[in-house]
Structure formats: C-alpha cells, structure tokens
Design an enzyme around this catalytic site. Structure first.
Site, mmCIF file in Angstrom:
data_model
loop_
_atom_site.group_PDB
_atom_site.id
_atom_site.type_symbol
_atom_site.label_atom_id
_atom_site.label_comp_id
_atom_site.label_asym_id
_atom_site.label_seq_id
_atom_site.Cartn_x
_atom_site.Cartn_y
_atom_site.Cartn_z
ATOM 1 N N VAL A 154 -1.688 -3.803 1.564
ATOM 2 C CA VAL A 154 -0.567 -4.672 1.934
ATOM 3 C C VAL A 154 0.254 -5.082 0.714
ATOM 4 O O VAL A 154 -0.234 -5.038 -0.423
ATOM 5 C CB VAL A 154 -1.064 -5.950 2.676
ATOM 6 C CG1 VAL A 154 -1.622 -5.609 4.038
ATOM 7 C CG2 VAL A 154 -2.085 -6.715 1.842
ATOM 8 N N ASP A 195 -10.923 -8.380 -1.361
ATOM 9 C CA ASP A 195 -11.142 -7.074 -0.731
ATOM 10 C C ASP A 195 -12.613 -6.705 -0.944
ATOM 11 O O ASP A 195 -13.486 -7.210 -0.234
ATOM 12 C CB ASP A 195 -10.163 -6.070 -1.351
ATOM 13 C CG ASP A 195 -10.228 -4.706 -0.708
ATOM 14 O OD1 ASP A 195 -10.959 -4.541 0.275
ATOM 15 O OD2 ASP A 195 -9.541 -3.779 -1.202
ATOM 16 N N ARG A 246 6.559 -7.421 -4.631
ATOM 17 C CA ARG A 246 5.865 -8.691 -4.862
ATOM 18 C C ARG A 246 6.684 -9.857 -4.318
ATOM 19 O O ARG A 246 6.158 -10.894 -3.932
ATOM 20 C CB ARG A 246 5.774 -8.889 -6.375
ATOM 21 C CG ARG A 246 4.405 -9.233 -6.873
ATOM 22 C CD ARG A 246 4.524 -9.604 -8.319
ATOM 23 N NE ARG A 246 3.771 -8.754 -9.225
ATOM 24 C CZ ARG A 246 2.448 -8.708 -9.290
ATOM 25 N NH1 ARG A 246 1.722 -9.432 -8.479
ATOM 26 N NH2 ARG A 246 1.851 -7.928 -10.157
HETATM 27 P P1 IMP Z 1 -11.208 -6.770 -4.963
HETATM 28 O O1 IMP Z 1 -11.572 -6.857 -6.394
HETATM 29 O O2 IMP Z 1 -11.531 -5.413 -4.372
HETATM 30 O O3 IMP Z 1 -11.747 -7.883 -4.107
HETATM 31 O O4 IMP Z 1 -9.653 -6.829 -4.852
HETATM 32 C C1 IMP Z 1 -8.995 -7.959 -5.165
HETATM 33 C C2 IMP Z 1 -7.804 -7.697 -6.054
HETATM 34 O O5 IMP Z 1 -7.219 -6.413 -5.816
HETATM 35 C C3 IMP Z 1 -6.786 -8.708 -5.676
HETATM 36 O O6 IMP Z 1 -6.770 -9.709 -6.651
HETATM 37 C C4 IMP Z 1 -5.495 -7.948 -5.629
HETATM 38 O O7 IMP Z 1 -4.786 -8.160 -6.827
HETATM 39 C C5 IMP Z 1 -5.852 -6.513 -5.498
HETATM 40 N N1 IMP Z 1 -5.663 -6.032 -4.111
HETATM 41 C C6 IMP Z 1 -6.622 -5.880 -3.167
HETATM 42 N N2 IMP Z 1 -6.114 -5.413 -2.023
HETATM 43 C C7 IMP Z 1 -4.781 -5.276 -2.238
HETATM 44 C C8 IMP Z 1 -3.690 -4.839 -1.396
HETATM 45 O O8 IMP Z 1 -3.833 -4.487 -0.208
HETATM 46 N N3 IMP Z 1 -2.447 -4.847 -1.963
HETATM 47 C C9 IMP Z 1 -2.237 -5.224 -3.262
HETATM 48 N N4 IMP Z 1 -3.231 -5.638 -4.078
HETATM 49 C C10 IMP Z 1 -4.500 -5.662 -3.570
#
Ligand code: IMP
Ligand code: MG
Length: 204
Positions: free
Chosen positions: A179, A128, A192
């Site tokens: 999501v 993300d 999950r």
């Molecule tokens: P980032 O650090 O913002 O890139 O997010 C990555 C982490 O956040 C992932 O490993 C997921 O565990 C969690 N995550 C990001 N988006 C979602 C989502 O839409 N649903 C559930 N978990 C998410």
C-alpha cells in the site's frame, strides 16, 4: 483495538500516471485517529501519565502529526481535554527501494529524545512481518530503559506477521497487499503525500 477495512465498491484514482485503488479514505483515517486519541487519553493522561510519542521517520509523519494534533483538541463527546503531547523521532529503514522488507533495519536518524524512565508510544505507519519493530525495540528502545513501551501502528498487515509482535493501538487491519499514501511510499519517494491509503495497480 483495531478496525477491519473493507467495502465491495472499488474506487480507482489516477495520479501522476499511477492507478491506485482507494483502501482507506481521508475521512475514515480522521475518524479513527479521534478514537485512538480517546483511547490513549483514557490509558495515559487520565491516569496522570504523560507519554512520549516517537515518530518513526518517515512513514509515520502524517500519522504522528494528525494524532498529536488531535490530542491538542478536546473531544466534547468523550470528555477528552486537550493535552500537551510530548514527542520525538527515530529514523528507521527496512524496505529501501524495494516492495519487500530487506530483513535488515537501518538506523537513518538516532532517537531524538531521552526516554529513560518514560512511558513511550512508538508511532509507526505499518506493521507487516514485524521485523522492523522487533529489531528496533531490542536495539534502540529497550537499552534506553523506558518505563513502558507500546506501539501505535496506523496499519496492520496481520497475515504478513513473521515475528510475534503486536501493537497496542491499531488504526486499520489491512490485507497483505503493498500500500501507499498517508506516509507510505513507493521507491522511497512516490505517493507518500497522498492524504489517503491505497493499493497501486498500475505504475507509469
Ligand atoms: P515489517 O518490518 O515487515 O513489519 O515492515 C514494516 C516497515 O516496512 C514499515 O515501517 C514500512 O516502512 C514498510 N512497509 C511495510 N509494508 C509496506 C507497504 O505496504 N507499503 C510501504 N511500506 C511498507
Ligand atoms: Mg516504516
């Protein structure tokens, strides 16, 4: 190496009081993982490399299992032979009970295998902002001196990116929505276990 999702027809499923819009169904995930396995076979095994797959707990569990099992099968269409895929895990958490990243990355379980001098593929549920992978690479992977380090993310919220990081292999590019399913949870426990990916619309 990714695929756009998108169809005009909406399918809503009711599960334990939740209403969830289906974004990617089970068959599509399966088909896509076969293609990713083919690509990894070409990029690694055919060149004599034996990568170590690191499952990022817990979100990536189903993706890791489906991918590594697929590598244990042959694909007669592409001439892929079954291989013994090596693996391990690391536990990382950045969301906790929220729907947004906390910005901090908590280590919930240490890297279970030695990766020094190895070709490593991190298997992650979703990219993300890129915060989790950026910090994890710097703190827990690069210091262990892997020979190479790549990421496979089942999902990629491209529009959410804050840190400049890309996955070499991406299952599906998805819109910037929260999501659930196929390993991704709501409140650390809910949904999950769904064998598909969806957008929760209503909660009980
Ligand atoms: P980032 O650090 O913002 O890139 O997010 C990555 C982490 O956040 C992932 O490993 C997921 O565990 C969690 N995550 C990001 N988006 C979602 C989502 O839409 N649903 C559930 N978990 C998410
Ligand atoms: Mg995660």
């Amino acid at each position: 190496m990714s695929k756009e999702t998108g169809s005009n027809q909406k399918e809503i499923r009711e599960i334990s009081g939740f209403s969830i819009e289906v974004l990617i169904d089970e068959v599509k995930i399966r088909e896509r993982l076969v293609i990713i396995a083919d690509q990894i076979y070409e990029d690694y095994y055919k060149k004599g490399k034996n990568p170590i797959f690191i499952c990022v707990l817990r979100g990536a569990e189903p993706t890791y299992i489906w991918l590594t099992q697929e590598l244990g099968r042959e694909n007669p269409k592409t001439d892929r032979k079954p291989v013994s895929a090596h693996g391990g895990h690391i536990g990382l958490s950045s969301y906790g009970k929220s729907k947004n990243s906390s910005g901090r990355v908590k280590l919930t379980s240490r890297l279970s295998v030695d990766i020094e001098g190895e070709d490593v593929i991190i298997v992650e549920d979703i990219l993300d902002s890129g915060n989790t992978m950026t910090k994890a690479r710097k703190k827990y992977f690069f210091p262990k001196k892997p020979k190479s380090l790549e990421i496979f993310a089942l999902l990629d919220k491209v529009d959410g990116r804050v840190f400049p990081i890309e996955a070499k292999y991406v299952g599906f590019k998805i819109p910037n929505k929260f999501v659930v399913g196929f390993g991704l949870d709501l409140n650390e426990t809910e949904l999950r276990n769904l064998p598909w990916v969806g957008v929760p619309l209503l909660e009980p």
